[in-house]
Design a protein around this motif. Structure first.
Motif, PDB file in Angstrom:
ATOM      1  N   LYS A 171     147.207  82.391   4.839  1.00 48.02           N
ATOM      2  CA  LYS A 171     147.789  83.037   6.011  1.00 48.02           C
ATOM      3  C   LYS A 171     149.256  82.667   6.151  1.00 48.02           C
ATOM      4  CE  LYS A 171     143.617  83.561   8.816  1.00 48.02           C
ATOM      5  NZ  LYS A 171     142.962  83.243  10.119  1.00 48.02           N
ATOM      6  N   ARG A 172     150.028  83.623   6.576  1.00 45.25           N
ATOM      7  CA  ARG A 172     151.466  83.409   6.744  1.00 45.25           C
ATOM      8  C   ARG A 172     151.735  82.192   7.610  1.00 45.25           C
ATOM      9  NH1 ARG A 172     155.578  87.771   9.618  1.00 45.25           N
ATOM     10  NH2 ARG A 172     157.298  86.327   9.988  1.00 45.25           N
ATOM     11  N   SER A 173     152.619  81.317   7.133  1.00 44.87           N
ATOM     12  CA  SER A 173     152.967  80.127   7.899  1.00 44.87           C
ATOM     13  C   SER A 173     154.336  80.220   8.566  1.00 44.87           C
ATOM     14  CB  SER A 173     152.899  78.885   7.005  1.00 44.87           C
ATOM     15  OG  SER A 173     153.698  79.047   5.858  1.00 44.87           O
ATOM     16  N   PRO A 174     155.376  80.778   7.907  1.00 41.39           N
ATOM     17  CA  PRO A 174     156.696  80.800   8.554  1.00 41.39           C
ATOM     18  C   PRO A 174     156.789  81.822   9.675  1.00 41.39           C
ATOM     19  CG  PRO A 174     156.800  81.951   6.461  1.00 41.39           C
ATOM     20  CD  PRO A 174     155.439  81.332   6.536  1.00 41.39           C
ATOM     21  N   VAL A 175     157.535  81.465  10.696  1.00 40.12           N
ATOM     22  CA  VAL A 175     157.813  82.392  11.790  1.00 40.12           C
ATOM     23  C   VAL A 175     159.230  82.907  11.596  1.00 40.12           C
ATOM     24  CG1 VAL A 175     158.051  82.651  14.284  1.00 40.12           C
ATOM     25  CG2 VAL A 175     156.270  81.154  13.340  1.00 40.12           C
ATOM     26  N   SER A 176     159.358  84.194  11.322  1.00 39.79           N
ATOM     27  CA  SER A 176     160.668  84.778  11.048  1.00 39.79           C
ATOM     28  C   SER A 176     160.597  86.284  11.237  1.00 39.79           C
ATOM     29  CB  SER A 176     161.095  84.461   9.605  1.00 39.79           C
ATOM     30  OG  SER A 176     162.258  85.174   9.252  1.00 39.79           O
ATOM     31  N   ASP A 177     161.704  86.864  11.678  1.00 35.79           N
ATOM     32  CA  ASP A 177     161.756  88.316  11.798  1.00 35.79           C
ATOM     33  C   ASP A 177     162.375  88.957  10.556  1.00 35.79           C
ATOM     34  OD1 ASP A 177     164.396  87.569  12.070  1.00 35.79           O
ATOM     35  OD2 ASP A 177     164.686  88.453  14.062  1.00 35.79           O
ATOM     36  N   ARG A 178     162.566  88.167   9.490  1.00 35.92           N
ATOM     37  CA  ARG A 178     163.130  88.707   8.262  1.00 35.92           C
ATOM     38  C   ARG A 178     162.089  89.391   7.388  1.00 35.92           C
ATOM     39  NH1 ARG A 178     167.989  88.169   7.290  1.00 35.92           N
ATOM     40  NH2 ARG A 178     167.753  88.545   5.048  1.00 35.92           N
ATOM     41  N   ILE A 179     160.830  89.100   7.626  1.00 35.16           N
ATOM     42  CA  ILE A 179     159.761  89.723   6.858  1.00 35.16           C
ATOM     43  C   ILE A 179     158.495  89.716   7.701  1.00 35.16           C
ATOM     44  CG2 ILE A 179     159.132  87.546   5.750  1.00 35.16           C
ATOM     45  CD1 ILE A 179     158.423  89.201   3.227  1.00 35.16           C
ATOM     46  N   ASN A 180     157.684  90.748   7.518  1.00 33.17           N
ATOM     47  CA  ASN A 180     156.452  90.855   8.287  1.00 33.17           C
ATOM     48  C   ASN A 180     155.272  91.009   7.331  1.00 33.17           C
ATOM     49  OD1 ASN A 180     154.735  91.194  10.548  1.00 33.17           O
ATOM     50  ND2 ASN A 180     154.783  93.414  10.224  1.00 33.17           N
ATOM     51  N   TYR A 181     154.386  90.021   7.308  1.00 35.22           N
ATOM     52  CA  TYR A 181     153.186  90.099   6.491  1.00 35.22           C
ATOM     53  C   TYR A 181     152.127  89.182   7.098  1.00 35.22           C
ATOM     54  CZ  TYR A 181     154.768  85.608   4.500  1.00 35.22           C
ATOM     55  OH  TYR A 181     155.180  84.308   4.339  1.00 35.22           O
ATOM     56  N   ASP A 182     150.865  89.390   6.693  1.00 36.19           N
ATOM     57  CA  ASP A 182     149.771  88.576   7.224  1.00 36.19           C
ATOM     58  C   ASP A 182     149.445  87.381   6.343  1.00 36.19           C
ATOM     59  OD1 ASP A 182     149.488  90.216   9.397  1.00 36.19           O
ATOM     60  OD2 ASP A 182     147.684  91.236   8.682  1.00 36.19           O
ATOM     61  N   ALA A 183     149.500  87.588   5.021  1.00 40.93           N
ATOM     62  CA  ALA A 183     149.094  86.531   4.104  1.00 40.93           C
ATOM     63  C   ALA A 183     149.665  86.785   2.724  1.00 40.93           C
ATOM     64  CB  ALA A 183     147.568  86.440   4.037  1.00 40.93           C
ATOM     65  N   VAL A 184     149.760  85.711   1.933  1.00 39.26           N
ATOM     66  CA  VAL A 184     150.142  85.827   0.531  1.00 39.26           C
ATOM     67  C   VAL A 184     148.857  85.766  -0.296  1.00 39.26           C
ATOM     68  CG1 VAL A 184     150.586  83.342   0.343  1.00 39.26           C
ATOM     69  CG2 VAL A 184     151.581  84.908  -1.325  1.00 39.26           C
ATOM     70  N   LEU A 185     148.814  86.569  -1.348  1.00 41.57           N
ATOM     71  CA  LEU A 185     147.585  86.791  -2.105  1.00 41.57           C
ATOM     72  C   LEU A 185     147.763  86.381  -3.560  1.00 41.57           C
ATOM     73  CD1 LEU A 185     144.735  88.221  -2.222  1.00 41.57           C
ATOM     74  CD2 LEU A 185     146.001  90.315  -2.793  1.00 41.57           C
ATOM     75  N   TYR A 186     146.717  85.784  -4.135  1.00 37.65           N
ATOM     76  CA  TYR A 186     146.717  85.401  -5.542  1.00 37.65           C
ATOM     77  C   TYR A 186     145.377  85.787  -6.162  1.00 37.65           C
ATOM     78  CZ  TYR A 186     146.806  82.548  -9.770  1.00 37.65           C
ATOM     79  OH  TYR A 186     146.778  82.121 -11.082  1.00 37.65           O
ATOM     80  N   ILE A 187     145.438  86.539  -7.269  1.00 31.54           N
ATOM     81  CA  ILE A 187     144.225  87.019  -7.926  1.00 31.54           C
ATOM     82  C   ILE A 187     144.323  86.808  -9.425  1.00 31.54           C
ATOM     83  CG2 ILE A 187     142.681  89.000  -8.284  1.00 31.54           C
ATOM     84  CD1 ILE A 187     144.207  90.381  -5.949  1.00 31.54           C
TER      85      ILE A 187
END
Length: 260
Positions: A238-254
């Motif tokens: 789940k996204r940890s940084p708080v910033s208005d430079r990018i909007n996403y929910d989570a980073v994914l690795y497969i």
């Protein structure tokens, strides 16, 4: 918006140095380290350390000019071929490989690699190993069915694609089309590694607000299944940084392998 994904990628300049400074640097104000650096590097180290993903050739086709995602792979493949959509990305990578003035400083990722390997003799040579492993850097074009046309590359034992499909795809149809072009680079039974962002709507690079294709876990799983891949490992953070430079929910690795 331009209908061509590759032109869109060029126009918005994701290959700029500013993208590296904003999302991959070691600056105090760079708050994305856990998601853009640590999370993918830890998972890649896990994947390659298990010894199940290895071979003669790895092809990396990722966005921007970052290289930290290739450290753990460099000892598992005889050669790494890097494909880039933009000349500026190739120039930036060549600065680093040849130690030219102004090359981006990746020393913070060397330290992270060492920490993962639990070694104390820092800078033993991961950068040299990786630079040696990168046999060539080539231009690719998603407007073409063969991305490196007219050259035909040998099929790879493993393909890594990091954050590229997110940026060059406008919708589900285009994501699938671009995905198929990427996996044409892969041998039968070959391994695929995908790094991406879930439910992203935009990102800022400098003053440019870039569109990013928004998708969820179910969509990616469906694409992999439809194209004959079996998922071997799945992780999201789940996204940890708080910033208005990018909007996403989570980073994914497969990691997945082609079952056909």
């Amino acid at each position: 918006m331009d209908s061509c994904s590759t032109k869109f990628y060029h126009v918005h300049g994701f290959d700029s140095r500013e993208a590296l400074e904003s999302y991959f640097s070691n600056k105090e104000e760079m708050i994305f380290g856990d998601d853009s650096l640590k999370f993918p590097m830890e998972n890649l180290f896990r994947s390659f350390n298990e010894g199940l993903i290895k071979g003669d050739l790895l092809i990396d086709i990722s966005s921007g000019s970052f290289i930290h995602h290739l450290y753990s792979a460099s000892g598992c493949f005889k050669q790494i071929c890097v494909l880039k959509c933009a000349d500026k990305c190739i120039m930036e990578l060549n600065r680093w490989i040849h130690k030219h003035t102004g090359a981006f400083d990746w020393s913070h990722t060397f330290l992270l690699t060492k920490a993962l390997e639990e070694k104390s003799d820092l800078f033993k040579g991961e950068d040299i190993t990786l630079k040696t492993a990168i046999a060539n850097i080539k231009k690719c074009d998603f407007e073409k069915e063969n991305l490196t046309d007219p050259e035909v590359l040998p099929l790879a034992d493993c393909v890594i694609t990091a954050w590229l499909l997110d940026l060059i795809s406008k919708d589900q149809h285009e994501y699938r089309k671009n995905f198929r072009k990427i996996v044409k680079l892969l041998k039968p039974k070959g391994n695929l590694i995908i790094i991406g962002l879930l439910n992203t709507t935009y990102m800022m690079v400098g003053q440019n607000k870039m569109h990013v294709f928004k998708y969820d876990e179910n969509f990616v799983k469906q694409v992999l299944n439809d194209e004959g891949f079996v998922i071997d490992y799945w992780a999201s953070q789940k996204r940890s940084p708080v910033s208005d430079r990018i909007n996403y929910d989570a980073v994914l690795y497969i990691t997945a392998h082609r079952n056909i």
